[in-house]
Every structure is written in structure tokens, then in C-alpha cells.
Design an enzyme around this catalytic site. Structure first.
Site, PDB file in Angstrom:
ATOM      1  N   GLU A  39      30.682  -4.068 -12.326  1.00 42.74           N
ATOM      2  CA  GLU A  39      31.603  -3.157 -11.755  1.00 42.74           C
ATOM      3  C   GLU A  39      33.009  -3.714 -11.944  1.00 42.74           C
ATOM      4  OE1 GLU A  39      31.465  -0.232 -10.425  1.00 42.74           O
ATOM      5  OE2 GLU A  39      29.299  -0.097 -10.387  1.00 42.74           O
ATOM      6  N   TYR A 122      36.889   0.303  -3.749  1.00 42.55           N
ATOM      7  CA  TYR A 122      35.978   1.089  -4.706  1.00 42.55           C
ATOM      8  C   TYR A 122      34.838   0.066  -5.110  1.00 42.55           C
ATOM      9  CZ  TYR A 122      33.258   2.196  -9.083  1.00 42.55           C
ATOM     10  OH  TYR A 122      32.315   2.236  -9.744  1.00 42.55           O
ATOM     11  N   ASP A 140      35.270   6.991  -8.142  1.00 44.10           N
ATOM     12  CA  ASP A 140      35.859   6.477  -9.132  1.00 44.10           C
ATOM     13  C   ASP A 140      36.638   7.940  -9.997  1.00 44.10           C
ATOM     14  OD1 ASP A 140      33.706   7.881 -10.509  1.00 44.10           O
ATOM     15  OD2 ASP A 140      33.556   6.036 -12.223  1.00 44.10           O
TER      16      ASP A 140
END
Length: 312
Positions: A39, A122, A140
Site C-alpha cells: 500500500e 487511506y 483512493d
């Protein structure tokens, strides 16, 4: 939840079940650490560039403790050319925090993940969802673009995440936990592969008939997207300096970084310039060179002592 939203869920998750890319951080045996690393690496960086670096990192540092035991400079060196190398420092700091504060195990809740250095809303939501199967609202750029087109009829989402977009994302989330995880992954993949920012493949979209943007005649964006300049920017100079430091076996003298030495020659490999030659071929103004070096040192991406400049 109305029928239209249920149809979106069924169509998009059904498409994902057939067309999802096979990525190592999606495999059942991938650790939460592997998901966290992916990520961070995937922020503003395409999968094709991330994949080999992620694989190298996971081979070298399969756990947070393994990375924390090395210097931050090694993390920056191994980051290679992914760009935005401060992410490497953040991952190193997060690995240290996980090792010291969480017994070496990536925390599983959104709140605990947020306590890690460099982890924002996020990333915390994505890791909680994809590594631990929690019901989190993951938003996102890809997800925002699908929502904008399919539901609101806009060609693009707003330039920056808005409260209205977050409300919409929460409203679209399936109630079930496993369904919510699948939905997050599926919408993200649809935005990455089909509902792209430029030249979307509408004919291949599973929700073509339901898409509000298509129904409206594919109107132009309600603002003009600004391209991200690269040539001539401080980021370009910083990146070229980082390439020199990553490839150096010893500290590099400040004067060598800031001033082109006499008789720079191309590297024998495929006629490419070596990193030092590539840096000076930019012909950046002296003020910009000095500013770039000062910025790298201030951001702890480089360190300077009596021997010269090196990775931290």
C-alpha cells in the site's frame, strides 16, 4: 440500500471475480506486513513498477523487525527508482514502531494503524480491510473516479477528496463485512483497468448500462486537470542526486554533486550515462542544485559529514 446500488455491487464484484489481476499482496498467504508495504509503495506508483521492488523487499525484509534492524539508508537504497523516497523512510519508521510498540505484528485496527509513522486514513483503511478483512471505507483515486462516473455523472472526481465523496463512498458500502472487502478491491481494480482517467474502456465496463456519466453523454470534466511537471523541477534534480547516492559505494563529496567534474563519460552499459553524468547533464542552475541537496538532507534522505554526502 436501493436496487441500483445492489446491481452495482453484483456487477462490479462479479467482474472482479473473473478479471482481477493476480498480485502477490492479494494472495491468501500474504502477511499483513506485505499488504502494508504494497500500500505504501503503490501510492502514486503503478503496479508494474512496484511489483519487482515489493518482491525484493519481502525477500530481504519479510517482517517489520527485519527492516527495523537495518539503517534507514538501506531502505532508501532499496527503494530504487519508485519515486517519492520519503515513503521508504516512513516504512522504516513504521517497521520500528511495529517492532517496539506492537510486538512485531502489524496492528489490525484502523485507529492503531493510524498511530504508525507515515500511515494516513487511506492506508489505515486499506490495510485493515485487505489484510484483516475489516469493514472499512477505502477511498483512493481509482475508487473516487468510478464513483464519480457511475453514480454522480462526472467525468472525474474533485481535484481533492471532499466530504461529499466520503459520504457517497460510505453510502455505497455493502453491509456485510466480506462483501465490503470485495467491493473495495473490485471498485479499485475497475478504476485501475477499465474506468481509467484517460481513454476509459467503456465497452468493457460491467456497469456500462448503469453509468450516469455515459447516460449523460460522457460530458467533459467540470475542471481542467493540471498535469504534474517533471522536467526542470526540484523533484527531477533530487531524484538524480538520489540515484548518485544509491549507487555510490562511499560518501560522495559535496563538490562532486554540485559541480560537474571534467571529462564525464557515459556508462558502458547500453551507452547510458552513469548517475553522476546523468545528474550534471540536467544542467540545473547552481541555486537549484544546492536547494535540492539541502532539501534531501533536511528530509533525512541524505546525510553529510566530513567524508561527504551519503544515504542516512
Amino acid at each position: 440500500m436501493n436496487q441500483q446500488v445492489r446491481e452495482l455491487h453484483t456487477s462490479i464484484t462479479g467482474w472482479f471475480a473473473v478479471h482481477a489481476r493476480k498480485l502477490p499482496w492479494r494472495e491468501p498467504d500474504c502477511t499483513a506486513w506485505g499488504v502494508l508495504v504494497s500500500e505504501i509503495m503503490l501510492q502514486q506508483t503503478p503496479v508494474v513498477r512496484v511489483l519487482p521492488v515489493w518482491q525484493e523487499w519481502m525477500h530481504r525484509w519479510p517482517s517489520p523487525a527485519a527492516l527495523a534492524s537495518e539503517s534507514s539508508g538501506e531502505a532508501v537504497r532499496a527503494w530504487g527508482r519508485l519515486g517519492y523516497p520519503r515513503r521508504a523512510l516512513r516504512l522504516h519508521a513504521a517497521a520500528a514502531a511495529i517492532t517496539e510498540d506492537f510486538g512485531g505484528e502489524v496492528p489490525s485496527t484502523h485507529a492503531a494503524l493510524l498511530s504508525l509513522p507515515g500511515v494516513g486514513d487511506y492506508t489505515a483503511a486499506a490495510v485493515a480491510a485487505f489484510a484483516f478483512g475489516r469493514r472499512e471505507t477505502v477511498v483512493d483515486t481509482n475508487i473516487r473516479r468510478v464513483h464519480a462516473r457511475a453514480v454522480t455523472g462526472n467525468a472525474l472526481p474533485s481535484p481533492a477528496l471532499t466530504a461529499a465523496e466520503m459520504r457517497l463512498a460510505r453510502e455505497l458500502m455493502p453491509d456485510g463485512v466480506s462483501e465490503s472487502v470485495a467491493w473495495n478491491a473490485a471498485v479499485m481494480e475497475l478504476g485501475a483497468l477499465i474506468c481509467t482517467a484517460r481513454n476509459p474502456k467503456c465497452s468493457q465496463c460491467p456497469v456500462l448500462e448503469q453509468c450516469a456519466w455515459v447516460s449523460a453523454g460522457r460530458p467533459d470534466p467540470h475542471y481542467v486537470p493540471k498535469g504534474q511537471a517533471w522536467a526542470g523541477t526540484d523533484r527531477q534534480v533530487r531524484g538524480a542526486m538520489m540515484a548518485v547516492l544509491r549507487n555510490a559505494q562511499a560518501p560522495v563529496q559535496r563538490a562532486l554533486l554540485l559541480h560537474p567534474p571534467v571529462n564525464l563519460v557515459p556508462s558502458p552499459a547500453a551507452g547510458e550515462l552513469d548517475p553522476l553524468a546523468a545528474l550534471h547533464r540536467l544542467a540545473a542552475p547552481q541555486e537549484q542544485m544546492e536547494r535540492a541537496l539541502a532539501g534531501l538532507i533536511a528530509d533525512r534522505l541524505a546525510a553529510e559529514d566530513a567524508r561527504g554526502v551519503s544515504l542516512p
